[in-house]
Scaffold this active site. Structure first.
Site, PDB file in Angstrom:
ATOM      1  N   ARG A  32      19.120  27.257  51.208  1.00 43.51           N
ATOM      2  CA  ARG A  32      20.506  27.139  50.823  1.00 43.51           C
ATOM      3  C   ARG A  32      21.554  27.767  51.708  1.00 43.51           C
ATOM      4  O   ARG A  32      21.167  29.047  52.148  1.00 43.51           O
ATOM      5  CB  ARG A  32      20.667  27.738  49.534  1.00 43.51           C
ATOM      6  N   LYS A  35      16.488  33.366  37.598  1.00 43.98           N
ATOM      7  CA  LYS A  35      16.915  32.786  36.302  1.00 43.98           C
ATOM      8  C   LYS A  35      16.727  31.130  36.450  1.00 43.98           C
ATOM      9  O   LYS A  35      16.078  30.750  35.342  1.00 43.98           O
ATOM     10  CB  LYS A  35      18.548  32.924  36.344  1.00 43.98           C
ATOM     11  N   ARG A  56      27.321  37.810  47.638  1.00 42.55           N
ATOM     12  CA  ARG A  56      27.063  37.454  46.374  1.00 42.55           C
ATOM     13  C   ARG A  56      26.552  38.769  45.245  1.00 42.55           C
ATOM     14  O   ARG A  56      26.920  38.550  44.195  1.00 42.55           O
ATOM     15  CB  ARG A  56      25.957  36.456  46.376  1.00 42.55           C
TER      16      ARG A  56
END
Ligand code: AMP
Length: 215
Positions: A161, A16, A172
């Site tokens: 991250r 995204k 997630r």
């Protein structure tokens, strides 16, 4: 005010952010990323960031009100007056309601649904690196920086991250399936959904997007 809003929708790792940056340049509209805004709050040590940090580190959704607080001011900025791209929001049905309340008469929106297999998502997330300074996104194999560990754009140091580690990635993806994926039916029923396979190269994904969006 009439705004064209494009919601980038899909599981973590589908691209995204990467697709969003391309589209942002092409359409001349800012990319507003909920995750980036939250990471900025965490990094700055703001009270909002302090509330969000533990949820993010564990791969859980940050409470809706906190996310909305981070987004509201950004959406109201002048560069978003004619429209914007939204990455990572809404992520559950409550947030879909919040999004609809932000819409003003004359606004129009579409939801670009990016899809791909879990194998591709895990591979992309585990090899993703981001610039700790400007947030630019890299992939160790598919989109490496010119110099190892250094951002091409700003010279900042590339980092992994803390939610791109294997155990957090699994959580997630689970959160996506349970809380976020049901929005697909919501937007399909509303006639707003445009679905594109996004597990190939960036060029292939952009070509597929050109086929479902008119610009
Ligand atoms: P992202 O950069 O989109 O992968 O988001 C990173 C993390 O930020 C997520 O795993 C959540 O902890 C948090 N986050 C981002 N967007 C939202 C949202 N719309 N609702 C709740 N939490 C969010």
């Amino acid at each position: 005010m009439k705004r064209d809003i494009l919601v980038l929708f899909g599981p973590p790792g589908i691209g995204k952010g990467t697709v969003g940056k391309e589209l942002s340049e092409k359409l001349g509209r800012p990319l507003i990323s909920a995750g980036d805004l939250l990471r900025f709050e965490v990094k700055s040590g703001s009270s909002l960031g302090k509330k969000a940090a533990a949820f993010m580190a564990g791969g859980a959704l940050v409470p809706d009100e906190i996310v909305f607080e981070a987004l509201r001011g950004r959406i109201a900025q002048s560069d978003a007056a004619e429209g914007f791209l939204l990455d990572g929001f809404p992520r559950n049905l409550e947030q879909a309601g919040m999004f609809e309340r932000v819409l003003e008469s004359g606004d129009s929106y579409l939801v670009l649904n990016l899809t791909g297999s879990d194998e591709v998502l895990v591979e992309r997330l585990s090899k993703r690196r981001i610039c700790g300074s400007c947030g630019a996104i890299y992939h160790l194999a598919n989109m490496p920086p010119r110099t190892e560990g250094v951002c091409d754009k700003c010279g900042g140091a590339l980092v992994q991250r803390n939610d791109d580690r294997p155990d957090v990635i699994a959580h997630r993806l689970d959160v996506f399936r349970k809380a976020t994926a049901p929005l697909v039916e919501h937007y399909r029923a509303a006639g707003k959904l445009r679905t594109v396979k996004a597990d190939g190269s960036l060029g292939e994904t952009m070509a597929a997007i050109a086929g479902v969006l008119q610009w």
